[in-house]
Motif scaffolding. Structure first.
Motif, PDB file in Angstrom:
ATOM      1  N   TYR A  11       0.809  -1.218   0.000  1.00 33.04           N
ATOM      2  CA  TYR A  11       0.000   0.000   0.000  1.00 33.04           C
ATOM      3  C   TYR A  11       0.842   1.268   0.000  1.00 33.04           C
ATOM      4  CZ  TYR A  11       1.413  -0.490   4.817  1.00 33.04           C
ATOM      5  OH  TYR A  11       2.174  -0.647   5.947  1.00 33.04           O
ATOM      6  N   CYS A  12       2.173   1.126  -0.052  1.00 30.17           N
ATOM      7  CA  CYS A  12       3.049   2.295   0.005  1.00 30.17           C
ATOM      8  C   CYS A  12       4.249   2.049  -0.901  1.00 30.17           C
ATOM      9  CB  CYS A  12       3.484   2.563   1.446  1.00 30.17           C
ATOM     10  SG  CYS A  12       4.482   1.255   2.179  1.00 30.17           S
ATOM     11  N   GLU A  15      12.065   0.647   2.795  1.00 32.28           N
ATOM     12  CA  GLU A  15      12.905   1.804   2.480  1.00 32.28           C
ATOM     13  C   GLU A  15      12.065   3.065   2.625  1.00 32.28           C
ATOM     14  OE1 GLU A  15      15.417   3.685  -1.313  1.00 32.28           O
ATOM     15  OE2 GLU A  15      14.491   1.700  -1.442  1.00 32.28           O
ATOM     16  N   TYR A  16      12.607   4.072   3.317  1.00 30.16           N
ATOM     17  CA  TYR A  16      11.808   5.288   3.486  1.00 30.16           C
ATOM     18  C   TYR A  16      11.712   6.057   2.180  1.00 30.16           C
ATOM     19  CZ  TYR A  16       9.888   9.702   4.852  1.00 30.16           C
ATOM     20  OH  TYR A  16       9.074  10.803   4.908  1.00 30.16           O
ATOM     21  N   LYS A  17      10.491   6.209   1.675  1.00 26.45           N
ATOM     22  CA  LYS A  17      10.213   6.971   0.459  1.00 26.45           C
ATOM     23  C   LYS A  17       8.874   7.674   0.629  1.00 26.45           C
ATOM     24  CE  LYS A  17      12.336   3.832  -2.970  1.00 26.45           C
ATOM     25  NZ  LYS A  17      12.027   2.961  -4.142  1.00 26.45           N
ATOM     26  N   ARG A  18       8.798   8.936   0.261  1.00 23.33           N
ATOM     27  CA  ARG A  18       7.505   9.619   0.212  1.00 23.33           C
ATOM     28  C   ARG A  18       6.679   9.053  -0.934  1.00 23.33           C
ATOM     29  NH1 ARG A  18       6.955  15.216   1.598  1.00 23.33           N
ATOM     30  NH2 ARG A  18       4.875  15.154   0.685  1.00 23.33           N
ATOM     31  N   LEU A  74       3.326   8.028   8.462  1.00 22.84           N
ATOM     32  CA  LEU A  74       4.514   8.759   8.021  1.00 22.84           C
ATOM     33  C   LEU A  74       5.699   7.819   7.818  1.00 22.84           C
ATOM     34  CD1 LEU A  74       4.352  11.931  10.318  1.00 22.84           C
ATOM     35  CD2 LEU A  74       3.829  11.833   7.873  1.00 22.84           C
ATOM     36  N   GLU A  75       5.810   6.796   8.652  1.00 25.96           N
ATOM     37  CA  GLU A  75       6.898   5.833   8.514  1.00 25.96           C
ATOM     38  C   GLU A  75       6.921   5.206   7.121  1.00 25.96           C
ATOM     39  OE1 GLU A  75       9.362   4.407  10.726  1.00 25.96           O
ATOM     40  OE2 GLU A  75       9.025   6.276  11.793  1.00 25.96           O
ATOM     41  N   ASP A  76       5.749   5.025   6.530  1.00 29.37           N
ATOM     42  CA  ASP A  76       5.647   4.399   5.210  1.00 29.37           C
ATOM     43  C   ASP A  76       5.566   5.420   4.086  1.00 29.37           C
ATOM     44  OD1 ASP A  76       5.807   1.732   5.985  1.00 29.37           O
ATOM     45  OD2 ASP A  76       3.683   1.616   6.458  1.00 29.37           O
ATOM     46  N   GLY A  77       5.886   6.681   4.384  1.00 31.70           N
ATOM     47  CA  GLY A  77       5.913   7.701   3.347  1.00 31.70           C
ATOM     48  C   GLY A  77       4.554   8.219   2.947  1.00 31.70           C
ATOM     49  N   LEU A  78       3.530   7.942   3.740  1.00 33.25           N
ATOM     50  CA  LEU A  78       2.183   8.426   3.449  1.00 33.25           C
ATOM     51  C   LEU A  78       1.918   9.706   4.229  1.00 33.25           C
ATOM     52  CD1 LEU A  78       0.151   5.072   3.608  1.00 33.25           C
ATOM     53  CD2 LEU A  78       1.368   6.075   1.668  1.00 33.25           C
TER      54      LEU A  78
END
Length: 671
Positions: free
Chosen positions: A14-15, A20-23, A272-276
């Motif tokens: 879903y992200c 890996e941290y990505k917006r 936010l952790e998943d870039g959402l």
């Protein structure tokens, strides 16, 4: 209901990346001179609390909010007259050189939305009450009758879309869990799927008319529901080929003080952790200028998240991220299985010499009648490290010590060892506890080879930590591995934080630990203080109390262990009919000993029975000096004067057999 359709496991992603941290990449929407979307920083916003008709009061409050860091300001417009007065507020701000984008908050009144859209930079509508009414009725729709309802909504909604297009006004389609319409509830139930579909019905109409200046939100006071709904929304947008719209993140009615901050971080931080997330509003029952700094602290954590140590990629998420299930862990002693998550207090750097030193973690020795008592936040275990506690502990508190100290202790039956992986692998059978052994490590030291060796053991609990900057996803990756390997060993989530973080301690720990709990991961928590400068013993005990309180607060906010009364209180706005902060404090004073009961405190009927959907009891403003009292979603008493309302609320709880007199239970706080 299950959302997934096996074997299409990739629907679980879903992200942009689970490791890996990505917006998440979104379109850009224009809100005045401050655009929103993934090409820009995550924006901070809040909402005014004064009456919208109080022009000068609104202007003064907006200025305080902007000074505190707000980039957008939302103002309620419950009727056309308030919508019209937004122009006076806007003009007054411009005269003072304040050009912050204003957002009109609309409930029930399309004509107010259409007026506001000509004045301010953005309007927020709630699909649950923009064209629908909520009467808590179950309606049996046919496909034809449901289609007719959608056409009715379309006719009411199109005029607003056309005005927004003409004036360049942005829109937030903001679904709230508690205010889903009877129509949505009848077809989809009180579910994240219903929340998503409620927004998509309106969004499809917007796209049909080529209007795309839209942000979306899926807000709830239940952090599990909130996280699941946002995830499902993103997945459905992609699945349907709709545009990747920016997301407004928020937990409704989070409450006040530490509890409000923890609840906000569990919900918002997890996403936010998943870039959402592209804009954040933290809803606290406090002055609105107190909200922006909290939101800023949550967001700024990700400014330096990359680069981070690599984490093994996830191509197929092994859980359903749109529905809560607790990981199946075997029971070891009193951890795992059907037990609530346990709390371990870290006293490895705090000497315990007297009974009173355990007050900080909820255990109290009573000289008369010579016994121990425990409050609702009494820790389950205490980790003493290299310095065993020199007296007998209460039955409700068990001691963990380092393996070397445990080996030489006289009472190895009632004390438990903490080992490294190497200590475990080299220990003889006589050098381990037959009951429970805690083994500490990270995803790197808990290798697959090690896991396969211990998977059949019935006396092991893993203590999982991470040194990765992207810690929560790394720990989550470990839980994924356990599921993939079908290993049911219980796991305690261990995090260490410096003691000088202030509010950030609460926010960071609630994100890191709560983000795992809402996915059903973790059989307990150990929150360790890192004393970065010398402090007195008294100060250390105070810090231990704070860490213990945060640990229990995280478990409660994640809906995994209810240890205290929960207050679902709205943050106040121009619709509020009484002083929410004062009233919440008064209700808390009389009811905070009622463990596990949820009380909704709502300033008006808009945030009434719907928004407090999860509450056992509700206290809702319905007019000047008039309160309505609810049992669940059913109104029990109307027009109760404010002076009598708290007593009437207590009487209602008493009628249900759920009232306990303060101090009646010996486990109540005796400090």
């Amino acid at each position: 209901m299950s959302i997934l359709t096996a074997p299409e496991h990739k629907l679980n992603i879903y992200c942009p990346s689970l490791t890996e941290y990505k917006r998440r990449e979104t379109i850009t929407i224009k809100i005045g001179d401050i655009p929103m979307g993934s090409d820009y920083p995550i924006r901070i916003q809040s909402m005014t609390t004064v009456d919208t008709m109080d022009t000068q009061g609104s202007i003064d409050e907006v200025i305080r909010m902007v000074d505190s860091g707000c980039e957008y300001v939302r103002i309620t417009a419950p009727s056309v007259k308030e919508a019209q007065n937004l122009e006076n507020i806007r003009n007054g701000l411009h005269k003072k050189g304040i050009f912050v984008p204003l957002i009109a908050d609309i409930h029930f009144t399309p004509n107010a939305a259409e007026m506001a859209a000509r004045i301010v930079e953005k309007v927020r509508i709630n699909p649950g009450n923009y064209a629908d009414r909520k009467r808590f009725e179950v309606i049996d729709y046919t496909d034809a009758s449901y289609a007719a309802e959608l056409e009715r909504i379309r006719e009411k909604f199109i005029p607003l879309i056309k005005i927004c297009k003409e004036y360049g006004t942005a829109m937030r389609i903001g679904t709230n869990h508690g205010s889903l319409s009877d129509r949505i509830l009848s077809r989809y139930g009180d579910t994240p799927l219903g929340m998503v579909e409620s927004a998509l019905e309106f969004l499809r109409i917007c796209e049909e008319l080529n209007y795309f200046n839209i942000a979306l939100s899926m807000k709830s006071s239940n952090t599990q529901v909130m996280v699941e709904a946002y995830r499902l929304l993103v997945q459905r947008l992609d699945q349907e080929g709709l545009k990747p719209y920016p997301l407004h993140l928020g937990v409704t009615e989070a409450g006040e003080a530490e509890d409000g901050r923890i609840k906000s971080a569990v919900g918002i931080g997890t996403l936010l952790e998943d870039g959402l997330g592209d804009t954040v509003r933290v809803s606290l029952t406090e002055a609105p200028e107190k909200e922006a700094p909290v939101a800023r602290a949550l967001v700024e954590r990700y400014h330096h998240r990359t680069p981070h140590a690599p984490i093994d990629a996830v191509n197929n998420c092994p859980i359903n991220p749109f529905q809560y299930f607790r990981r199946d862990a075997q029971e070891v002693y009193n951890i795992g299985g059907h037990n609530v998550p346990r709390v371990i207090a870290d006293y490895s750097d705090i000497s315990v010499e007297q009974h009173e030193h355990l007050k900080s973690i909820g255990h109290f020795f009573l000289p008369v009648p010579d016994k121990w008592a425990m409050n609702d936040q009494g820790a389950d275990f205490i980790y003493s490290g290299k310095t065993p506690i020199p007296f007998m502990l209460p039955n409700g508190l068990k001691e963990i010590m380092d393996h070397k100290q445990w080996l030489s202790h006289s009472d190895r039956d009632n004390k438990f060892p903490l080992l490294t992986v190497q200590e475990w692998e080299t220990a003889e059978q006589s050098e381990i506890s037959p009951s429970i052994n805690f083994i500490k490590g990270t995803i790197h030291t808990f290798t697959i080879d090690f896991l396969e060796k211990i998977c059949s053991e019935k006396n092991i609990v893993l203590l999982l930590n991470s040194e990765n900057t992207h810690a929560m996803p790394e720990m989550r990756r470990f839980f994924y591995r356990l599921i993939e390997l079908k290993i049911k060993t219980p796991v305690i989530i261990h995090r260490t934080y410096e003691t000088d973080l202030g509010d950030s301690l609460t926010l960071y720990s609630a994100t890191d630990i709560g983000g795992l709990l809402v996915d059903g991961f973790g059989d307990g928590t150990l929150l360790s203080p890192d004393f970065i400068y010398p402090v007195s013993h008294k100060e250390k005990l105070s810090i231990a109390a704070g860490y213990n309180s945060i640990a229990f607060g995280i478990l409660q906010a994640a809906r995994t262990r209810m240890s205290k009364t929960e207050y679902i209180s709205c943050p106040s706005c121009g619709r509020t009919l009484f002083d929410l902060q004062e009233t919440t404090a008064m209700i808390r004073k009389h009811t905070e000993h009622l463990k596990g009961i949820k009380i909704g405190i709502m300033g008006c009927i808009v945030n009434g029975p719907g928004e407090m959907a999860d509450a056992d009891y509700g206290y809702v403003g319905m007019g000047k000096d008039k309160i309505a009292l609810y049992r669940g979603q059913e109104v029990i008493k109307r027009s109760v004067t404010a002076a009598k309302a708290v007593d009437e609320l207590i009487e209602l709880i008493r009628e249900d057999g759920r009232w306990i007199e303060p101090g009646q239970d010996e486990t109540y706080n005796l400090s």
